[in-house]
Design a protein around this motif. Structure first.
Motif, PDB file in Angstrom:
ATOM      1  N   TYR A  84       0.674  -1.310  -0.211  1.00 59.29           N
ATOM      2  CA  TYR A  84      -0.130  -0.090  -0.016  1.00 59.29           C
ATOM      3  C   TYR A  84       0.655   1.234   0.016  1.00 59.29           C
ATOM      4  O   TYR A  84       0.677   2.316  -1.061  1.00 59.29           O
ATOM      5  CB  TYR A  84      -1.035   0.051   1.213  1.00 59.29           C
ATOM      6  N   PRO A  85       2.058   1.285   0.771  1.00 59.63           N
ATOM      7  CA  PRO A  85       2.590   2.578   0.741  1.00 59.63           C
ATOM      8  C   PRO A  85       3.362   2.915  -0.760  1.00 59.63           C
ATOM      9  O   PRO A  85       3.528   4.073  -1.004  1.00 59.63           O
ATOM     10  CB  PRO A  85       3.897   2.439   1.899  1.00 59.63           C
ATOM     11  N   VAL A  86       3.519   1.942  -1.387  1.00 52.67           N
ATOM     12  CA  VAL A  86       4.125   1.989  -2.565  1.00 52.67           C
ATOM     13  C   VAL A  86       3.150   2.836  -3.401  1.00 52.67           C
ATOM     14  O   VAL A  86       3.495   3.943  -4.156  1.00 52.67           O
ATOM     15  CB  VAL A  86       4.620   0.718  -3.145  1.00 52.67           C
ATOM     16  N   PHE A  87       1.914   2.190  -3.564  1.00 51.79           N
ATOM     17  CA  PHE A  87       1.005   2.792  -4.577  1.00 51.79           C
ATOM     18  C   PHE A  87       0.491   4.119  -3.920  1.00 51.79           C
ATOM     19  O   PHE A  87       0.544   5.226  -4.822  1.00 51.79           O
ATOM     20  CB  PHE A  87      -0.161   1.926  -4.584  1.00 51.79           C
ATOM     21  N   ILE A  88       0.590   4.425  -2.765  1.00 48.91           N
ATOM     22  CA  ILE A  88      -0.076   5.833  -2.335  1.00 48.91           C
ATOM     23  C   ILE A  88       1.418   6.607  -2.470  1.00 48.91           C
ATOM     24  O   ILE A  88       0.932   7.831  -3.000  1.00 48.91           O
ATOM     25  CB  ILE A  88      -0.166   5.485  -0.565  1.00 48.91           C
ATOM     26  N   ASN A  89       2.423   6.430  -2.545  1.00 52.02           N
ATOM     27  CA  ASN A  89       3.399   7.189  -2.690  1.00 52.02           C
ATOM     28  C   ASN A  89       3.444   7.785  -4.110  1.00 52.02           C
ATOM     29  O   ASN A  89       3.926   8.759  -4.778  1.00 52.02           O
ATOM     30  CB  ASN A  89       4.771   6.909  -2.383  1.00 52.02           C
ATOM     31  N   LEU A  90       3.547   6.484  -5.036  1.00 50.29           N
ATOM     32  CA  LEU A  90       3.507   6.863  -6.466  1.00 50.29           C
ATOM     33  C   LEU A  90       2.328   7.685  -6.993  1.00 50.29           C
ATOM     34  O   LEU A  90       2.503   8.563  -7.911  1.00 50.29           O
ATOM     35  CB  LEU A  90       3.534   5.553  -7.136  1.00 50.29           C
ATOM     36  N   VAL A  91       1.141   7.364  -6.640  1.00 53.66           N
ATOM     37  CA  VAL A  91      -0.053   8.249  -6.980  1.00 53.66           C
ATOM     38  C   VAL A  91      -0.021   9.701  -6.265  1.00 53.66           C
ATOM     39  O   VAL A  91      -0.309  10.539  -6.862  1.00 53.66           O
ATOM     40  CB  VAL A  91      -1.412   7.490  -6.613  1.00 53.66           C
ATOM     41  N   ASN A  92       0.490   9.701  -5.265  1.00 54.01           N
ATOM     42  CA  ASN A  92       0.576  11.124  -4.553  1.00 54.01           C
ATOM     43  C   ASN A  92       1.878  11.893  -5.246  1.00 54.01           C
ATOM     44  O   ASN A  92       1.333  13.098  -5.622  1.00 54.01           O
ATOM     45  CB  ASN A  92       1.234  10.806  -3.166  1.00 54.01           C
ATOM     46  N   ASN A  93       3.043  11.229  -5.503  1.00 58.83           N
ATOM     47  CA  ASN A  93       3.935  11.843  -6.441  1.00 58.83           C
ATOM     48  C   ASN A  93       3.064  12.304  -7.892  1.00 58.83           C
ATOM     49  O   ASN A  93       3.787  13.367  -8.196  1.00 58.83           O
ATOM     50  CB  ASN A  93       5.005  10.976  -6.858  1.00 58.83           C
TER      51      ASN A  93
END
Length: 127
Positions: A20-29
């Motif tokens: 989840y943190p991976v997707f959250i970071n990539l989408v937020n970026n």
């Protein structure tokens, strides 16, 4: 933000705290960078290409000189709010599960004109 049918059918058995943190970071970026353009279109795409997950946007993309530092701890080009740990942690979290992440510069894997990241999940199912 769009997710293709292929992405919606993708599944993986993995610890949520690792993924989840991976997707959250990539989408937020991606959300941050698409807002840095004057274009009316601001698009983020989640897709599957050749059995790998692609997260793409139509923002400014990443400059060639910055590619070698992209996954380095404390590297950022954000003027505000960037600490430079997100992509480093993405790579570390994924590596802990045997997965990989890379940046797509060009070619058939690139989905949108901005930043495009590709994740190869070990053991993922793509329908």
């Amino acid at each position: 933000m769009d997710a293709t049918p292929a992405f919606k059918n993708f599944s993986i058995y993995e610890q949520p705290a690792r993924i989840y943190p991976v997707f959250i970071n990539l989408v937020n970026n991606a959300a941050y960078w698409v807002c840095q353009t004057a274009e009316d279109s601001k698009r983020i795409l989640l897709d599957i290409v050749d059995g790998k997950v692609v997260i793409a946007d139509d923002g400014p993309g990443i400059e060639e000189d910055d590619l070698k530092h992209l996954f380095t701890l404390f590297f950022t080009r954000k003027l505000r709010g960037g600490r430079g740990v997100g992509l480093y942690l993405c790579r570390a979290n994924l590596a802990a599960g045997g997965h990989t992440i890379d940046y797509i510069k060009d070619g058939d894997l690139k989905r949108l004109p901005g930043a495009n990241f590709i994740i190869d999940f070990k053991g993922a199912k793509y329908e």
